[in-house]
Design a protein around this motif. Structure first.
Motif, mmCIF file in Angstrom:
data_model
loop_
_atom_site.group_PDB
_atom_site.id
_atom_site.type_symbol
_atom_site.label_atom_id
_atom_site.label_comp_id
_atom_site.label_asym_id
_atom_site.label_seq_id
_atom_site.Cartn_x
_atom_site.Cartn_y
_atom_site.Cartn_z
ATOM 1 N N PRO A 128 -6.210 -12.574 5.087
ATOM 2 C CA PRO A 128 -5.826 -13.774 4.334
ATOM 3 C C PRO A 128 -6.683 -13.996 3.087
ATOM 4 O O PRO A 128 -6.275 -14.689 2.177
ATOM 5 C CB PRO A 128 -6.045 -14.915 5.338
ATOM 6 N N HIS A 129 -7.863 -13.385 3.052
ATOM 7 C CA HIS A 129 -8.792 -13.599 1.944
ATOM 8 C C HIS A 129 -8.623 -12.572 0.824
ATOM 9 O O HIS A 129 -9.268 -12.691 -0.201
ATOM 10 C CB HIS A 129 -10.237 -13.560 2.458
ATOM 11 N N GLU A 130 -7.789 -11.579 1.049
ATOM 12 C CA GLU A 130 -7.574 -10.546 0.026
ATOM 13 C C GLU A 130 -6.232 -10.742 -0.649
ATOM 14 O O GLU A 130 -5.317 -11.318 -0.080
ATOM 15 C CB GLU A 130 -7.614 -9.154 0.661
ATOM 16 N N ARG A 131 -6.130 -10.188 -1.855
ATOM 17 C CA ARG A 131 -4.859 -10.273 -2.560
ATOM 18 C C ARG A 131 -3.857 -9.313 -1.934
ATOM 19 O O ARG A 131 -4.239 -8.345 -1.275
ATOM 20 C CB ARG A 131 -5.048 -9.957 -4.042
ATOM 21 N N GLU A 132 -2.598 -9.599 -2.153
ATOM 22 C CA GLU A 132 -1.559 -8.689 -1.677
ATOM 23 C C GLU A 132 -1.630 -7.393 -2.475
ATOM 24 O O GLU A 132 -2.014 -7.399 -3.644
ATOM 25 C CB GLU A 132 -0.169 -9.322 -1.862
ATOM 26 N N ARG A 133 -1.250 -6.309 -1.835
ATOM 27 C CA ARG A 133 -1.207 -5.004 -2.506
ATOM 28 C C ARG A 133 0.213 -4.472 -2.426
ATOM 29 O O ARG A 133 0.856 -4.585 -1.387
ATOM 30 C CB ARG A 133 -2.149 -4.008 -1.831
ATOM 31 N N THR A 134 0.660 -3.898 -3.517
ATOM 32 C CA THR A 134 2.002 -3.336 -3.569
ATOM 33 C C THR A 134 1.901 -1.822 -3.464
ATOM 34 O O THR A 134 1.179 -1.181 -4.234
ATOM 35 C CB THR A 134 2.710 -3.736 -4.877
ATOM 36 N N ILE A 135 2.619 -1.272 -2.490
ATOM 37 C CA ILE A 135 2.609 0.167 -2.229
ATOM 38 C C ILE A 135 3.898 0.739 -2.829
ATOM 39 O O ILE A 135 4.996 0.436 -2.366
ATOM 40 C CB ILE A 135 2.535 0.440 -0.708
ATOM 41 N N PHE A 136 3.743 1.568 -3.867
ATOM 42 C CA PHE A 136 4.891 2.072 -4.611
ATOM 43 C C PHE A 136 5.364 3.451 -4.172
ATOM 44 O O PHE A 136 6.501 3.820 -4.431
ATOM 45 C CB PHE A 136 4.560 2.143 -6.109
ATOM 46 N N ASP A 137 4.473 4.218 -3.551
ATOM 47 C CA ASP A 137 4.860 5.593 -3.235
ATOM 48 C C ASP A 137 4.074 6.135 -2.041
ATOM 49 O O ASP A 137 3.235 5.448 -1.476
ATOM 50 C CB ASP A 137 4.709 6.503 -4.457
ATOM 51 N N VAL A 138 4.380 7.361 -1.705
ATOM 52 C CA VAL A 138 3.771 8.010 -0.542
ATOM 53 C C VAL A 138 2.258 8.155 -0.721
ATOM 54 O O VAL A 138 1.499 7.979 0.230
ATOM 55 C CB VAL A 138 4.449 9.373 -0.277
ATOM 56 N N ASN A 139 1.812 8.437 -1.943
ATOM 57 C CA ASN A 139 0.368 8.570 -2.178
ATOM 58 C C ASN A 139 -0.353 7.255 -1.895
ATOM 59 O O ASN A 139 -1.400 7.246 -1.244
ATOM 60 C CB ASN A 139 0.097 9.008 -3.624
ATOM 61 N N ASP A 140 0.204 6.143 -2.390
ATOM 62 C CA ASP A 140 -0.389 4.827 -2.126
ATOM 63 C C ASP A 140 -0.421 4.550 -0.625
ATOM 64 O O ASP A 140 -1.410 4.048 -0.095
ATOM 65 C CB ASP A 140 0.429 3.712 -2.793
#
Length: 82
Positions: A17-29
């Motif tokens: 809850p204390h971290e920002r959201e992360r967007t995963i765009f591809d297999v490497n991410d």
């Protein structure tokens, strides 16, 4: 044009809850997230990692890795958007 390892739709995760959201765009991410940031070693995490490696080796398509990553993120309770 989508890169060979890109997801058709990104996956949004939030590790705490204390971290920002992360967007995963591809297999490497997804693979980096699974290796470095997943809270627990589970069967779904292992399956997701295997699916990512298969895509990176050219043995599978990104949708399979995306599905496995979403399942692992859901299990870890970090999935925010699919």
């Amino acid at each position: 044009m989508l890169h060979l390892s890109s997801f058709a739709r990104p996956v949004v995760v939030q590790l705490s809850p204390h971290e920002r959201e992360r967007t995963i765009f591809d297999v490497n991410d997804a693979a980096k997230m699974l290796l470095r940031n997943f809270p627990h070693e589970t069967e779904k995490r292992k399956l997701a990692m295997d699916a990512c490696l298969q895509v990176l080796r050219g043995e599978a398509r990104p949708p399979a890795a995306r599905r496995a990553f979403v399942a692992a993120a859901l299990e870890a309770k970090i999935l925010r958007g699919d």
